[in-house]
Design an enzyme around this catalytic site. Structure first.
Site, mmCIF file in Angstrom:
data_model
loop_
_atom_site.group_PDB
_atom_site.id
_atom_site.type_symbol
_atom_site.label_atom_id
_atom_site.label_comp_id
_atom_site.label_asym_id
_atom_site.label_seq_id
_atom_site.Cartn_x
_atom_site.Cartn_y
_atom_site.Cartn_z
ATOM 1 N N ASN A 252 -11.639 11.218 4.567
ATOM 2 C CA ASN A 252 -10.389 11.901 4.908
ATOM 3 C C ASN A 252 -10.059 11.613 6.364
ATOM 4 O O ASN A 252 -10.588 12.239 7.274
ATOM 5 C CB ASN A 252 -10.531 13.403 4.665
ATOM 6 C CG ASN A 252 -9.203 14.134 4.811
ATOM 7 O OD1 ASN A 252 -8.225 13.580 5.290
ATOM 8 N ND2 ASN A 252 -9.172 15.382 4.385
ATOM 9 N N ASN B 143 -2.152 15.249 5.437
ATOM 10 C CA ASN B 143 -1.523 14.867 4.166
ATOM 11 C C ASN B 143 -2.325 15.339 2.955
ATOM 12 O O ASN B 143 -2.077 14.896 1.829
ATOM 13 C CB ASN B 143 -1.285 13.348 4.107
ATOM 14 C CG ASN B 143 -2.587 12.543 4.177
ATOM 15 O OD1 ASN B 143 -3.636 12.983 3.724
ATOM 16 N ND2 ASN B 143 -2.503 11.350 4.749
ATOM 17 N N ASP B 144 -3.273 16.262 3.159
ATOM 18 C CA ASP B 144 -4.102 16.713 2.039
ATOM 19 C C ASP B 144 -3.267 17.352 0.937
ATOM 20 O O ASP B 144 -3.562 17.210 -0.246
ATOM 21 C CB ASP B 144 -5.154 17.711 2.530
ATOM 22 C CG ASP B 144 -6.252 17.036 3.342
ATOM 23 O OD1 ASP B 144 -6.234 15.794 3.437
ATOM 24 O OD2 ASP B 144 -7.114 17.741 3.884
ATOM 25 N N ASP C 50 -6.081 -3.033 -15.254
ATOM 26 C CA ASP C 50 -6.736 -1.945 -15.983
ATOM 27 C C ASP C 50 -6.505 -2.067 -17.491
ATOM 28 O O ASP C 50 -5.486 -2.587 -17.938
ATOM 29 C CB ASP C 50 -6.176 -0.615 -15.466
ATOM 30 C CG ASP C 50 -6.817 0.584 -16.103
ATOM 31 O OD1 ASP C 50 -8.036 0.777 -15.923
ATOM 32 O OD2 ASP C 50 -6.107 1.338 -16.793
ATOM 33 N N GLU D 227 -9.937 -5.706 -16.788
ATOM 34 C CA GLU D 227 -10.986 -4.838 -17.300
ATOM 35 C C GLU D 227 -11.094 -5.066 -18.805
ATOM 36 O O GLU D 227 -10.189 -4.740 -19.564
ATOM 37 C CB GLU D 227 -10.659 -3.369 -17.032
ATOM 38 C CG GLU D 227 -11.731 -2.434 -17.574
ATOM 39 C CD GLU D 227 -11.250 -0.994 -17.718
ATOM 40 O OE1 GLU D 227 -12.094 -0.084 -17.700
ATOM 41 O OE2 GLU D 227 -10.018 -0.780 -17.859
#
Length: 611
Positions: A134, A139-140, A327, A356
């Site tokens: 962090n 900006n949490d 993905d 993947e």
């Protein structure tokens, strides 16, 4: 009363003109190989408007209305003589004042593509941004976003990691020998629950503000490039999040695959290659939703195809992306993926991407790759895969049974089947990732097995990938997967220990870190372990020997999977040893004066540079 009337008048006045809420792509470029771009225009009843463009070198080929009146699609052709600048899109409607939106055409920046292409010379480090560090607590939480959770004690809530946190620790990654970063998806994921992992994006052109937004991403890539570190962007073609604006207010009914009732994919890749597959099973595999909050995109819809492909090109051109990880590759329409690959290759000949392919069986895995040798009939352009077959093989080599079919035989057999790939060196080899149990736990927290696996990872063919924290012995099993997505210790201000520093690590953690660092940097500085040829010998009695060699160097790798040390007679391996008579242990630096017999400790992989 007059004030109220005035406010209503102003609101109606603005509403009548401010029709355009979005234009995507956000901008485009002159001088692209493909001169065509399709703009998605979104706004209340925007289809009532007609559009005029008067800009030298830019031609409006077609304006397309669709089922939803809130969308317009504009097909533009940008001719070679067009110059960078602001194109005026003039929206017109009978009886109303023209409404003008500026659309920017930029000049291309070749410098952004200087590092482009991830290959066997690289060492990839996989990071889940929310769980690494962090760097910007401000900006949490972002006001107005659906997921306001912030709880490091919960595996399902956001923890606050961001892109600035990665920037702050680039020295650590550079010391480790990392040459490429793969971040789990960074696009905005404004889903109400478990939004931290990023795999249900709700925006296509914006990095999640809780990670720092587009500017933080740009800064991270620039700082990486200064150090010669490449950036791999994780793409999800198969699905968006349910909160994506094009899903909440779809341009047309078949924007996503819809069913009479919720239908989840059957997760069976075999239907692609099964000559007896039922069409119903294939439909569910390809068109079923990956999860309830991940609607399956209709990749037969030409608007969907353009929207997805253009967004990926935009990120390369705008940010300087060096490679893609794709993905859930097996769930996509392979015809579309072939088109996508051609579009990417046409703009970026040096660009690389791997998919993947969490599938079972070497032929099943090879089936999805570019110009494979097993006649699947579609060249998907997929250059490499996440090599799950090698992953299962190394686990069996370290944990398997012994005897005639000892564990290392599967490892040998896996690489003996490399003839199925156009270039197996483009496959990504790994020991764990964000979906799998951590490697240390898989090997029963046996430190010797851990080191043996690391040595294999950094000496075998392909592109090695390390999951964040593996180098400091992070552990846990993926049941549920949140347990393997814990925070990197030291990434938060009040953490009890800072594992980014040698002083914050335990003696064993430092031994693990230095072991990875030594091998990774040796690999980084010795092309023989990058694109050198490979020679392997049939395993005998739990011993697997292979060589990497080129015109300049030769490296001998000996994996002893047994619980006892051995004195290995090397006459059998003379083809690999050649005229060399001595060696240096790459990890310890110890010199070996006689190669006729080598002492190989129990449960270890020894790496020797021949002299």
């Amino acid at each position: 009363m007059r004030i109220v009337i005035a406010i209503i008048f102003i609101f109606i006045h603005l509403a009548s003109f401010a029709q355009v809420n979005r234009i995507e792509p956000l901008n485009w470029w002159v001088g692209m190989n493909n001169p065509n771009v399709q703009l998605l225009i979104y706004g209340n009843n925007i289809s009532k408007k007609t559009v005029r463009i008067d800009y030298p070198g830019v031609e409006l080929i077609k304006q397309q209305q669709v089922e939803n009146p809130n969308y317009l699609f504009l097909d533009l052709k940008i001719h070679p003589d067009a110059k960078a600048g602001k194109v005026s899109l003039v929206f017109q409607e009978k009886g109303k004042k023209d409404y003008v939106k500026a659309y920017e055409l930029k000049a291309r920046d070749a410098a952004k593509r200087a590092l482009q292409g991830v290959d066997a010379s690289d060492f990839v480090y996989l990071i889940m941004p929310d769980r690494f560090a962090n760097g910007d607590p401000s900006n949490d939480r972002i006001k107005g976003m659906a997921d306001q959770s912030l709880n490091r004690d919960s595996m399902y809530h956001r923890h606050g990691g961001d892109l600035q946190g990665i920037i702050n620790n680039l020295d650590y990654l550079e010391e480790l020998g990392v040459t490429a970063l793969w971040l789990n998806p960074v696009l905005t994921n404004d889903q109400p629950l478990t939004s931290y992992h990023g795999y249900a994006n709700t925006e296509s052109y914006y990095v999640d503000p809780r990670f720092g937004g587009n500017e933080a991403y740009r800064k991270l890539i620039e700082e990486c490039h200064k150090r010669g570190i490449k950036m791999i962007q994780d793409l999800v073609h198969n699905h968006f999040g349910t909160e994506h604006f094009t899903v909440k207010d779809m341009p047309m009914k078949d924007w996503v695959h819809q069913w009479d009732s919720f239908t989840k994919t059957n997760y069976r890749e075999q239907v692609h290659m099964d000559p007896y597959a039922a069409k119903a099973d294939k439909d569910i595999m390809l068109n079923g939703w990956f999860d309830r909050h991940m609607p399956d995109m209709n990749q037969h819809n030409p608007y969907v195809k353009n929207y997805i492909t253009q967004s990926h090109i935009w990120w390369v051109e705008e940010m300087g992306i060096d490679g893609f990880r794709l993905d859930t590759y097996a769930y996509n329409d392979l015809g579309f993926m072939a088109e996508w690959g051609k579009a990417i290759d046409a703009e970026y000949p040096k660009m690389t991407y791997f998919g993947e392919t969490w599938v079972h069986g070497i032929p099943n895995q090879a089936y999805f790759t570019k110009a494979d040798k097993i006649s699947q009939g579609i060249d998907t352009k997929l250059q490499g895969v996440t090599d799950f077959q090698a992953y299962w093989a190394i686990n069996e080599a370290l944990n398997g049974n012994f005897g005639w079919m000892d564990g290392v035989v599967r490892l040998y057999n896996t690489f003996a089947s490399d003839f199925m790939y156009e270039d197996p060196y483009r496959n990504v080899v790994f020991l764990d990732n964000h979906d799998l149990s951590r490697f240390l736990s898989v090997v029963g927290e046996d430190f010797n097995k851990y080191k043996s696996g690391i040595a294999w990872l950094l000496t075998t063919r392909g592109i090695p990938q390390l999951y964040y924290g593996t180098e400091i012995l992070m552990k846990n099993f993926a049941s549920p997967d949140g347990l393997v997505r814990e925070d990197f210790p030291g990434g938060w201000k009040n953490d009890k220990a800072n594992k980014f520093t040698a002083a914050g690590r335990t003696e064993k953690e430092n031994e693990a870190f230095n072991y990875v660092k030594t091998l990774a940097n040796y690999r980084k500085n010795n092309p023989v372990l990058q694109d050198g040829k490979m020679l392997q010998f049939i395993p005998e009695d739990g011993i697997y020997v292979y060589f990497r060699y080129n015109d300049d160097k030769r490296v001998m790798v000996i994996m002893n999977s047994k619980q006892e040390s051995v004195k290995l007679q090397t006459k059998r391996y003379q083809e690999g040893i050649g005229q060399y008579t001595q060696a240096t242990n790459v990890v310890t630096g110890a010199n070996i004066e006689n190669l006729d017999e080598l002492d190989i400790p129990a449960v270890s992989t020894q790496v020797f540079e021949l002299k």
